[in-house]
Design a protein around this motif. Structure first.
Motif, short mmCIF file in Angstrom:
data_model
loop_
_atom_site.label_atom_id
_atom_site.label_comp_id
_atom_site.label_asym_id
_atom_site.label_seq_id
_atom_site.Cartn_x
_atom_site.Cartn_y
_atom_site.Cartn_z
N GLU A 172 -57.07 -33.58 78.98
CA GLU A 172 -57.44 -34.86 78.83
C GLU A 172 -56.97 -35.20 77.91
O GLU A 172 -56.42 -34.93 76.78
CB GLU A 172 -59.07 -34.60 78.82
CG GLU A 172 -59.78 -35.98 78.78
CD GLU A 172 -59.42 -36.76 80.02
OE1 GLU A 172 -58.74 -37.62 79.88
OE2 GLU A 172 -60.20 -36.65 80.87
N ARG A 231 -59.18 -42.29 75.70
CA ARG A 231 -59.51 -40.90 76.08
C ARG A 231 -59.27 -39.82 75.00
O ARG A 231 -59.66 -38.71 75.19
CB ARG A 231 -58.60 -40.56 77.35
CG ARG A 231 -58.96 -41.21 78.54
CD ARG A 231 -58.70 -40.83 79.74
NE ARG A 231 -59.37 -41.57 80.77
CZ ARG A 231 -60.32 -40.87 81.73
NH1 ARG A 231 -60.63 -39.74 81.33
NH2 ARG A 231 -60.79 -41.63 82.86
N GLU A 253 -51.79 -34.99 84.17
CA GLU A 253 -52.55 -35.33 83.11
C GLU A 253 -51.66 -36.35 82.53
O GLU A 253 -50.57 -36.67 83.13
CB GLU A 253 -52.55 -34.18 82.06
CG GLU A 253 -51.09 -33.29 81.83
CD GLU A 253 -51.42 -32.71 80.30
OE1 GLU A 253 -51.64 -33.31 79.41
OE2 GLU A 253 -50.95 -31.53 80.40
#
Length: 429
Positions: free
Chosen positions: A142, A157, A187
């Protein structure tokens, strides 16, 4: 039973988040409404995108339509989550009536608990696949530690956070046990995987372990950052038959001046040297890139250099974005100096060049044999992909239904008979 409609917008990372929530809701006895229209569910959840202008507008349009239904009493509860909500929660909550709660990108468990009205934990390995059952996206990290001047993802994020290998492999095994044959690793920056967790680039060893899973046929990588490209990965692409020969490297530009302004940690010479080396090492691979045109300091010469690079390198797959100024990024301070009309002209010119390249590459495939994975049936054709094509964004292979009864999710050997810039027609062997 309680019913919910989940609208998932934006990238495949959002798709994974939505699928996790769907899986948890089904486990808690909720019924998912999968129809295109909303059909008066108890709850509507919109997972938004906040990446660029067009994506933000699409998200806002969906929210406004759902909020109108909520105000009319046709929806009992309306929730909004994801990147747009993360970036603009305060502004949106003041301007749009009818949304019960706005959630950021790191509030998945709160979303679940608010919907089911129980204090239950979110099970991250519970997923309800919205893709065809034979392929799935697998998020291995992430966030992002790159500081690209045009990109708001790190603001939304957060910093890069790798998932432990054991957790990823457990999810991979579960997905394959459910019938998944192709895993698409995603990702923001795959080549960075493991640096935060293991103090090294750990993508190659993750792939080696994943390739041992029986029943898994294809592993696809999206996306590979060009700086510090791991040599070990090149060797693995050559030698591991399950790893698709599909190199997805978003270069964004080729001009050194533009790249420096974009904070891309590379130069024209370094980018060209890398791509030339990869072509030499992986001559049978398909290369995909994305580019940005209309960046604030992109001159006409920079653009001409970019066109020349596209013509010379001959990418098998290529996409172009027009520059979108994003608040909070360093490029935003430069202003939006290129008109929308000029941005579109530049994008169209690049795609014109690419159209010719794509047709030429595809015509060279006529008469050749390929292994394809069959994705769906549409009109008079079965539609599949080679290992050189990712779903939804790349070329497809069409086989006439009248040629025989085929099974979706299975592999077939075909011979190419006709070619268009983005479609191939084939017959079964």
């Amino acid at each position: 039973m309680n019913t919910i409609k989940i609208i998932s917008l934006g990238c495949s990372k959002n798709t994974v988040d939505s699928e996790i929530l769907m899986g948890n809701l089904v486990r808690n006895h909720w019924t998912l409404i999968e129809a295109e229209d909303i059909k008066n569910p108890d709850v509507v959840l919109i997972n938004t995108c906040g990446f660029i202008g067009d994506a933000k507008q699409e998200s806002i349009d969906y929210i406004l339509r759902a909020a109108h239904l909520r105000m009319m009493g046709k929806i009992k509860r309306l929730y909004v989550m994801g990147c747009l909500a993360q970036r603009y929660r305060d502004e949106l909550s003041k301007e749009i009536e009818g949304v019960d709660t706005w959630f950021g990108v790191h509030q998945m468990e709160e979303v679940l608990q608010t919907i089911i009205e129980e204090n239950k934990p979110l099970e991250n390995l519970d997923r309800f696949l919205t893709t065809p059952s034979h392929y799935a996206y697998l998020k291995i990290a992430e966030g992002c530690n790159r500081k690209c001047a045009f990109c708001a993802i790190p603001l939304i994020r957060g910093e890069h956070l790798s998932r432990p290998k054991e957790e990823i492999l457990e999810e991979a095994r579960q997905l394959v046990a459910q019938g998944v044959k192709e895993l698409i690793l995603i990702e923001q920056d795959l080549t960075y995987y493991g640096i935060d967790l293991y103090q090294r680039q750990a993508l190659p060893e993750l792939i080696q372990e994943m390739a041992k899973i029986e029943g898994l046929e294809w592993i696809r990588l999206q996306y590979l950052y060009p700086h510090a490209f791991p040599e070990e990965l090149i060797k693995l692409i050559k030698e591991e038959p399950k790893l698709c020969k599909y190199i997805d490297i978003p270069l964004q530009h080729i001009s050194t001046e533009v790249l420096h302004s974009m904070k891309r940690s590379t130069t024209k010479e370094e980018s060209m040297a890398l791509m030339t080396y990869l072509r030499e090492q992986l001559p049978n691979a398909a290369f995909r890139t994305t580019l940005i045109v209309g960046y604030p300091n992109e001159t006409e010469k920079d653009f001409e250099d970019l066109k020349q690079f596209v013509s010379d390198f001959r990418f098998e797959r290529l996409g172009v974005f027009t520059y979108s100024p994003e608040e909070g990024t360093s490029a935003y301070e430069l202003g939006d100096l290129v008109s929308d009309k000029e941005k579109q002209r530049r994008a169209d010119e690049i795609m014109e060049i690419q159209e010719t390249i794509s047709l030429s590459i595809n015509e060279n495939k006529i008469g050749k044999e390929f292994r394809i994975l069959l994705d769906r049936e549409e009109g008079d054709y079965y539609i599949g992909r080679t290992e050189f094509d990712s779903p939804e964004v790349d070329d497809e292979v069409l086989i006439a239904i009248e040629d025989g009864e085929l099974t979706l999710g299975e592999f077939y050997q075909v011979r190419i008979t006709e070619a268009e810039p983005h479609d191939l027609y084939a017959e079964l062997i």
